[in-house]
Write a protein that holds these residues in place. Structure first.
Motif, PDB file in Angstrom:
ATOM      1  N   THR A 155       7.218  20.703  -2.388  1.00  0.00           N
ATOM      2  CA  THR A 155       6.621  21.305  -3.588  1.00  0.00           C
ATOM      3  C   THR A 155       6.291  20.237  -4.621  1.00  0.00           C
ATOM      4  O   THR A 155       5.536  20.482  -5.556  1.00  0.00           O
ATOM      5  N   LEU A 156       6.884  19.042  -4.440  1.00  0.00           N
ATOM      6  CA  LEU A 156       6.621  17.892  -5.307  1.00  0.00           C
ATOM      7  C   LEU A 156       6.537  16.642  -4.449  1.00  0.00           C
ATOM      8  O   LEU A 156       7.413  16.400  -3.608  1.00  0.00           O
ATOM      9  N   ILE A 157       5.475  15.866  -4.639  1.00  0.00           N
ATOM     10  CA  ILE A 157       5.295  14.605  -3.914  1.00  0.00           C
ATOM     11  C   ILE A 157       5.010  13.508  -4.928  1.00  0.00           C
ATOM     12  O   ILE A 157       4.194  13.692  -5.837  1.00  0.00           O
ATOM     13  N   THR A 158       5.666  12.357  -4.780  1.00  0.00           N
ATOM     14  CA  THR A 158       5.262  11.173  -5.535  1.00  0.00           C
ATOM     15  C   THR A 158       4.725  10.145  -4.549  1.00  0.00           C
ATOM     16  O   THR A 158       5.280   9.959  -3.470  1.00  0.00           O
ATOM     17  N   LEU A 159       3.655   9.487  -4.942  1.00  0.00           N
ATOM     18  CA  LEU A 159       3.026   8.471  -4.090  1.00  0.00           C
ATOM     19  C   LEU A 159       2.687   7.241  -4.913  1.00  0.00           C
ATOM     20  O   LEU A 159       1.936   7.327  -5.895  1.00  0.00           O
ATOM     21  N   TYR A 160       3.255   6.133  -4.522  1.00  0.00           N
ATOM     22  CA  TYR A 160       2.809   4.829  -5.021  1.00  0.00           C
ATOM     23  C   TYR A 160       2.512   3.995  -3.783  1.00  0.00           C
ATOM     24  O   TYR A 160       3.398   3.756  -2.956  1.00  0.00           O
ATOM     25  N   ALA A 161       1.276   3.567  -3.629  1.00  0.00           N
ATOM     26  CA  ALA A 161       0.869   2.819  -2.437  1.00  0.00           C
ATOM     27  C   ALA A 161      -0.373   1.999  -2.760  1.00  0.00           C
ATOM     28  O   ALA A 161      -1.162   2.378  -3.624  1.00  0.00           O
ATOM     29  N   GLY A 162      -0.527   0.894  -2.062  1.00  0.00           N
ATOM     30  CA  GLY A 162      -1.706   0.060  -2.236  1.00  0.00           C
ATOM     31  C   GLY A 162      -1.433  -1.268  -2.910  1.00  0.00           C
ATOM     32  O   GLY A 162      -2.250  -2.191  -2.811  1.00  0.00           O
ATOM     33  N   GLY A 163      -0.292  -1.391  -3.591  1.00  0.00           N
ATOM     34  CA  GLY A 163       0.009  -2.649  -4.268  1.00  0.00           C
ATOM     35  C   GLY A 163       0.122  -3.824  -3.319  1.00  0.00           C
ATOM     36  O   GLY A 163      -0.353  -4.926  -3.620  1.00  0.00           O
ATOM     37  N   ASN A 164       0.736  -3.612  -2.161  1.00  0.00           N
ATOM     38  CA  ASN A 164       0.849  -4.695  -1.180  1.00  0.00           C
ATOM     39  C   ASN A 164      -0.512  -5.059  -0.604  1.00  0.00           C
ATOM     40  O   ASN A 164      -0.783  -6.228  -0.312  1.00  0.00           O
ATOM     41  N   ASP A 165      -1.370  -4.060  -0.434  1.00  0.00           N
ATOM     42  CA  ASP A 165      -2.732  -4.330   0.047  1.00  0.00           C
ATOM     43  C   ASP A 165      -3.502  -5.162  -0.966  1.00  0.00           C
ATOM     44  O   ASP A 165      -4.267  -6.064  -0.589  1.00  0.00           O
ATOM     45  N   VAL A 166      -3.314  -4.856  -2.255  1.00  0.00           N
ATOM     46  CA  VAL A 166      -3.979  -5.622  -3.306  1.00  0.00           C
ATOM     47  C   VAL A 166      -3.544  -7.081  -3.257  1.00  0.00           C
ATOM     48  O   VAL A 166      -4.360  -7.998  -3.444  1.00  0.00           O
ATOM     49  N   MET A 167      -2.267  -7.329  -2.976  1.00  0.00           N
ATOM     50  CA  MET A 167      -1.742  -8.690  -2.968  1.00  0.00           C
ATOM     51  C   MET A 167      -2.109  -9.470  -1.714  1.00  0.00           C
ATOM     52  O   MET A 167      -2.002 -10.699  -1.692  1.00  0.00           O
ATOM     53  N   ASP A 168      -2.523  -8.780  -0.665  1.00  0.00           N
ATOM     54  CA  ASP A 168      -2.914  -9.475   0.566  1.00  0.00           C
ATOM     55  C   ASP A 168      -4.232 -10.207   0.364  1.00  0.00           C
ATOM     56  O   ASP A 168      -5.188  -9.663  -0.201  1.00  0.00           O
ATOM     57  N   LEU A 169      -4.283 -11.431   0.831  1.00  0.00           N
ATOM     58  CA  LEU A 169      -5.504 -12.225   0.721  1.00  0.00           C
ATOM     59  C   LEU A 169      -6.593 -11.654   1.624  1.00  0.00           C
ATOM     60  O   LEU A 169      -6.328 -11.262   2.762  1.00  0.00           O
ATOM     61  N   GLY A 170      -7.796 -11.598   1.103  1.00  0.00           N
ATOM     62  CA  GLY A 170      -8.937 -11.175   1.907  1.00  0.00           C
ATOM     63  C   GLY A 170      -9.199  -9.687   1.930  1.00  0.00           C
ATOM     64  O   GLY A 170     -10.210  -9.246   2.486  1.00  0.00           O
ATOM     65  N   THR A 171      -8.322  -8.886   1.339  1.00  0.00           N
ATOM     66  CA  THR A 171      -8.559  -7.443   1.309  1.00  0.00           C
ATOM     67  C   THR A 171      -9.595  -7.100   0.240  1.00  0.00           C
ATOM     68  O   THR A 171      -9.716  -7.788  -0.769  1.00  0.00           O
ATOM     69  N   LYS A 172     -10.321  -6.030   0.470  1.00  0.00           N
ATOM     70  CA  LYS A 172     -11.370  -5.603  -0.458  1.00  0.00           C
ATOM     71  C   LYS A 172     -10.980  -4.283  -1.107  1.00  0.00           C
ATOM     72  O   LYS A 172     -10.498  -3.364  -0.433  1.00  0.00           O
ATOM     73  N   ILE A 173     -11.212  -4.198  -2.403  1.00  0.00           N
ATOM     74  CA  ILE A 173     -10.838  -3.007  -3.157  1.00  0.00           C
ATOM     75  C   ILE A 173     -11.507  -1.757  -2.604  1.00  0.00           C
ATOM     76  O   ILE A 173     -10.891  -0.681  -2.536  1.00  0.00           O
ATOM     77  N   VAL A 174     -12.751  -1.857  -2.189  1.00  0.00           N
ATOM     78  CA  VAL A 174     -13.450  -0.680  -1.677  1.00  0.00           C
ATOM     79  C   VAL A 174     -12.723  -0.128  -0.452  1.00  0.00           C
ATOM     80  O   VAL A 174     -12.616   1.092  -0.276  1.00  0.00           O
ATOM     81  N   ASP A 175     -12.196  -1.010   0.403  1.00  0.00           N
ATOM     82  CA  ASP A 175     -11.468  -0.564   1.595  1.00  0.00           C
ATOM     83  C   ASP A 175     -10.097  -0.003   1.215  1.00  0.00           C
ATOM     84  O   ASP A 175      -9.647   1.004   1.780  1.00  0.00           O
ATOM     85  N   ILE A 176      -9.428  -0.660   0.268  1.00  0.00           N
ATOM     86  CA  ILE A 176      -8.112  -0.196  -0.181  1.00  0.00           C
ATOM     87  C   ILE A 176      -8.221   1.211  -0.761  1.00  0.00           C
ATOM     88  O   ILE A 176      -7.434   2.107  -0.416  1.00  0.00           O
ATOM     89  N   LEU A 177      -9.199   1.425  -1.623  1.00  0.00           N
ATOM     90  CA  LEU A 177      -9.339   2.722  -2.271  1.00  0.00           C
ATOM     91  C   LEU A 177      -9.785   3.807  -1.295  1.00  0.00           C
ATOM     92  O   LEU A 177      -9.442   4.983  -1.472  1.00  0.00           O
ATOM     93  N   ALA A 178     -10.515   3.425  -0.257  1.00  0.00           N
ATOM     94  CA  ALA A 178     -10.909   4.412   0.756  1.00  0.00           C
ATOM     95  C   ALA A 178      -9.680   4.925   1.496  1.00  0.00           C
ATOM     96  O   ALA A 178      -9.531   6.141   1.721  1.00  0.00           O
ATOM     97  N   GLU A 179      -8.786   4.017   1.887  1.00  0.00           N
ATOM     98  CA  GLU A 179      -7.544   4.424   2.553  1.00  0.00           C
ATOM     99  C   GLU A 179      -6.659   5.223   1.603  1.00  0.00           C
ATOM    100  O   GLU A 179      -6.044   6.229   1.989  1.00  0.00           O
ATOM    101  N   TYR A 180      -6.601   4.774   0.366  1.00  0.00           N
ATOM    102  CA  TYR A 180      -5.784   5.455  -0.635  1.00  0.00           C
ATOM    103  C   TYR A 180      -6.280   6.886  -0.855  1.00  0.00           C
ATOM    104  O   TYR A 180      -5.478   7.835  -0.891  1.00  0.00           O
TER     105      TYR A 180
END
Length: 265
Positions: free
Chosen positions: A78-103
């Motif tokens: 009935t309640l979900i908390t989600l924090y995700a994507g910070g490690n992807d942001v810190m990875d070299l070579g990752t693109k924000i457009v791809d990160i946000l699509a997965e997110y």
């Protein structure tokens, strides 16, 4: 903001939600964290709440989708908390457009449960010029999270705007994860956003000023003990979470008195 009656809270994500930085030897994985504190406050306010925490440190979005999404949905939260994507942001070579699509895919699936969904922006940690280039990616990530939260009707905890985290006392030795004080403050802010009364207090204490030599020693220690090992793990393709399991993999009934520690033997 949420139904005050008892429900089922499922926490999804990475080290932020696992509780890294808030050490507790007797608890699973040796940490407590804001999500445990949130679950305990919910149960104290309205006995009967159940809680599961699937978050594991170092997990990227692809891991969370593959390992946590289906179990979280199956628990009928009935309640979900989600924090995700910070490690992807810190990875070299990752693109924000791809990160946000997965997110967004992850958020869209969780939103279909009908649970109250809580999302977080990422704090802009100013630790060193070494990590400076990542700040622009983090700003773009936060902008995307805000838009996605609005699109799916999620509750947004705008962590990036919390001025209290400018205080070094809110951070652990690695300068990337919150300290015990930081986790307590985060739990209080999430409860405030959800409209749940609580007794968590925050005192804005400041560390004593340090001299130039002490700051230089601390910086060398930080680089040696935290930054270099982190980049070493990235080169080897390993993470701190590789051998860990979720802290609370199945929903547990949280005792309204003494909280989760009552369940620990």
């Amino acid at each position: 903001m949420i139904d005050r009656g008892p429900g089922r809270y499922v926490a999804v994500g990475d080290s932020f939600t696992e509780g890294v930085g808030d050490g507790s030897k007797r608890r699973p994985n040796g940490v407590r964290g804001w999500a445990d504190r949130l679950a305990e406050a919910l149960a104290s306010d309205s006995p009967g709440w159940e809680y599961a925490n699937l978050a594991i440190r170092s997990k990227r979005l692809r891991h969370i989708i593959a390992e946590q999404l289906e179990p979280a949905i199956a628990m009928e939260p009935t309640l979900i908390t989600l924090y995700a994507g910070g490690n992807d942001v810190m990875d070299l070579g990752t693109k924000i457009v791809d990160i946000l699509a997965e997110y967004e895919f992850l958020v869209s699936q969780l939103a279909q449960t009908g649970a109250t969904l809580v999302l977080f922006t990422g704090y802009d940690v100013e630790v060193s010029p070494i990590l400076g280039p990542l700040r622009r990616k983090n700003h773009a990530y936060n902008d995307g999270v805000r838009l996605i939260a609005a699109k799916y009707g999620a509750v947004l905890v705008d962590y990036a705007s919390f001025n209290a985290y400018a205080n070094s006392r809110m951070w652990g030795p690695d300068r990337l994860h919150m300290s015990k004080a930081g986790h307590k403050y985060m739990a209080a802010r999430v409860l405030d956003v959800l409209g749940v009364p609580h007794g968590i207090t925050h005192r804005d204490k400041r560390k004593a000023p340090r001299g130039v030599r002490q700051r230089a020693r601390e910086h060398r220690t930080w680089v040696t003990e935290w930054v270099l090992p982190m980049f070493g793990r990235k080169l080897r393709g390993t993470t701190l979470g590789d051998s860990l399991s979720p802290r609370w993999p199945q929903p547990v009934r949280v005792p309204p008195k003494k909280g989760l520690k009552k369940l620990i033997r």
